[in-house]
Design a protein around this motif. Sequence first.
Motif, mmCIF file in Angstrom:
data_model
loop_
_atom_site.group_PDB
_atom_site.id
_atom_site.type_symbol
_atom_site.label_atom_id
_atom_site.label_comp_id
_atom_site.label_asym_id
_atom_site.label_seq_id
_atom_site.Cartn_x
_atom_site.Cartn_y
_atom_site.Cartn_z
ATOM 1 N N HIS A 144 26.074 1.708 -22.652
ATOM 2 C CA HIS A 144 25.346 0.517 -21.251
ATOM 3 C C HIS A 144 25.452 -0.258 -20.923
ATOM 4 N N HIS A 145 26.189 -1.333 -20.621
ATOM 5 C CA HIS A 145 26.749 -2.284 -20.058
ATOM 6 C C HIS A 145 26.246 -2.750 -18.985
ATOM 7 N N ARG A 146 26.280 -4.021 -18.641
ATOM 8 C CA ARG A 146 25.036 -4.610 -17.143
ATOM 9 C C ARG A 146 26.101 -4.025 -16.511
ATOM 10 N N ASP A 147 26.846 -4.001 -16.534
ATOM 11 C CA ASP A 147 28.018 -3.002 -15.278
ATOM 12 C C ASP A 147 27.853 -1.759 -15.278
ATOM 13 N N ALA A 148 27.440 -1.136 -16.454
ATOM 14 C CA ALA A 148 27.331 0.407 -16.147
ATOM 15 C C ALA A 148 26.356 0.729 -15.485
ATOM 16 N N PRO A 149 26.642 2.399 -14.601
ATOM 17 C CA PRO A 149 25.387 3.181 -13.603
ATOM 18 C C PRO A 149 24.750 3.090 -14.387
ATOM 19 N N PRO A 150 23.163 3.384 -13.871
ATOM 20 C CA PRO A 150 21.810 3.763 -14.908
ATOM 21 C C PRO A 150 22.294 4.982 -14.893
ATOM 22 N N ALA A 151 21.306 5.150 -16.382
ATOM 23 C CA ALA A 151 21.942 6.341 -16.812
ATOM 24 C C ALA A 151 20.889 7.904 -15.516
ATOM 25 N N ALA A 152 21.477 8.828 -15.964
ATOM 26 C CA ALA A 152 20.852 10.447 -15.536
ATOM 27 C C ALA A 152 21.028 11.007 -15.754
ATOM 28 N N LEU A 153 20.538 12.081 -16.273
ATOM 29 C CA LEU A 153 20.505 13.861 -16.946
ATOM 30 C C LEU A 153 21.052 14.385 -15.585
ATOM 31 N N PRO A 154 21.595 14.927 -15.835
ATOM 32 C CA PRO A 154 23.245 15.348 -14.894
ATOM 33 C C PRO A 154 21.818 16.706 -14.359
ATOM 34 N N ALA A 155 21.180 17.381 -15.037
ATOM 35 C CA ALA A 155 19.790 17.539 -14.362
ATOM 36 C C ALA A 155 18.406 18.280 -14.613
ATOM 37 N N GLY A 156 16.994 18.521 -13.954
ATOM 38 C CA GLY A 156 16.180 18.291 -14.537
ATOM 39 C C GLY A 156 15.758 16.914 -14.727
ATOM 40 N N ALA A 157 14.221 16.477 -14.093
ATOM 41 C CA ALA A 157 13.616 15.344 -15.316
ATOM 42 C C ALA A 157 13.284 14.654 -16.010
ATOM 43 N N PRO A 158 13.907 13.926 -16.943
ATOM 44 C CA PRO A 158 13.295 13.340 -17.970
ATOM 45 C C PRO A 158 12.101 14.066 -18.764
ATOM 46 N N GLY A 159 10.911 13.714 -18.038
ATOM 47 C CA GLY A 159 10.267 14.301 -19.388
ATOM 48 C C GLY A 159 10.072 15.951 -19.637
ATOM 49 N N LEU A 160 10.093 16.240 -18.224
ATOM 50 C CA LEU A 160 10.383 17.808 -18.301
ATOM 51 C C LEU A 160 11.735 18.467 -19.120
ATOM 52 N N VAL A 161 12.461 17.904 -18.996
ATOM 53 C CA VAL A 161 13.843 18.323 -20.452
ATOM 54 C C VAL A 161 13.590 18.003 -21.953
ATOM 55 N N PHE A 162 12.754 16.228 -21.988
ATOM 56 C CA PHE A 162 12.070 15.913 -23.236
ATOM 57 C C PHE A 162 10.997 17.486 -23.899
#
Length: 333
Positions: free
Chosen positions: A205-223
């Motif tokens: 996740h360097h400065r040129d990488a795209p923003p992180a995203a889960l393949p499916a689901g909201a971050p809080g719900l998955v957590f």
Amino acid sequence: MTTLLETRYRAVLRLLPAYYRREREEEMVEIYLWDVDRDTQDQSRPTLGEVASIAALALRSRLGTAGVPRPYERLGSAVRLFALFAVLLQAAWAVADRSLSLTWASTHGPAQWNMFLSEFTTRGLPAAVVAGAEWILPLLWTAGYFALLHDRRRLARAAVLLAALPTLWPLVGPLMSEAVPPEPLYATATALFAWLPALALCAGHHRDAPPAALPAGAPGLVFTACCVVMGGSVVLLPIAADAVWAPATCFAVGALGWLLWRSRRTDRSTACGGVALAVLGLLILAVRVAAVYPWLDVSMTDGYLGGVLGQTGVLAVLVAALAVVGGRDLTTR
């Protein structure tokens, strides 16, 4: 005529992938040499800062994004997904484990509560500091997970590196104190389970990488779902619940869910997810084996042994399935 300094710069630039050198090598060499007197170039060397900068660029260009050759794009995507999935697993287990510990200690009488507090109060100040750090720092996995998904990359890197630190204490503690040496295989596997995701996050996740995203689901719900699965696995089958049981169970449920979700999709936009999960599963399988191996010659209850062996078998099957599916997706994209 090529000077020795130019030769040295070109040697360092060989750290970069071939596609990048073809496009930028001559320009970079010219920039590095333009303010260096030609008479002194045979006595000069690239500075440590320049070498470090080129090494960082080599890492970023190999863990590439859209627009780079496909092998580097796939590698970068797989590393980033591996880091995200592993940090999620670590974060959920840190919260679930401490929630279960606090709940048990606070609801089973003063004796259990005093036993819980004794870990921090009865062994002297240095041991109390270490115990407190081992209890608190892993919670930073959660901060790293949410920071990463909110594109706060520096915060995410700092959080996961701090969260991984306690896994080094079992290895270095006996060298610095009278702490009992741990089982080497398990301590090493646990440290790898923490540090490989942390380093993958920092690198991928360097400065040129795209923003992180889960393949499916909201971050809080998955957590939350991961925390519930882990806590439920311990509550429903406490006889098999060792330090690896809950995260391994959560991985198995998540990997099976990913395979089912993947089977319903016709596109291959998450092709690297299978490879990332396979690598993560292999790492968890190594920790699972390392946790039980030293006790194989000790009498164990049938429930614990059956649970551990069953979980190990499930993990092995899932890793194989993920590797096959991930490899097939990569070759058919």
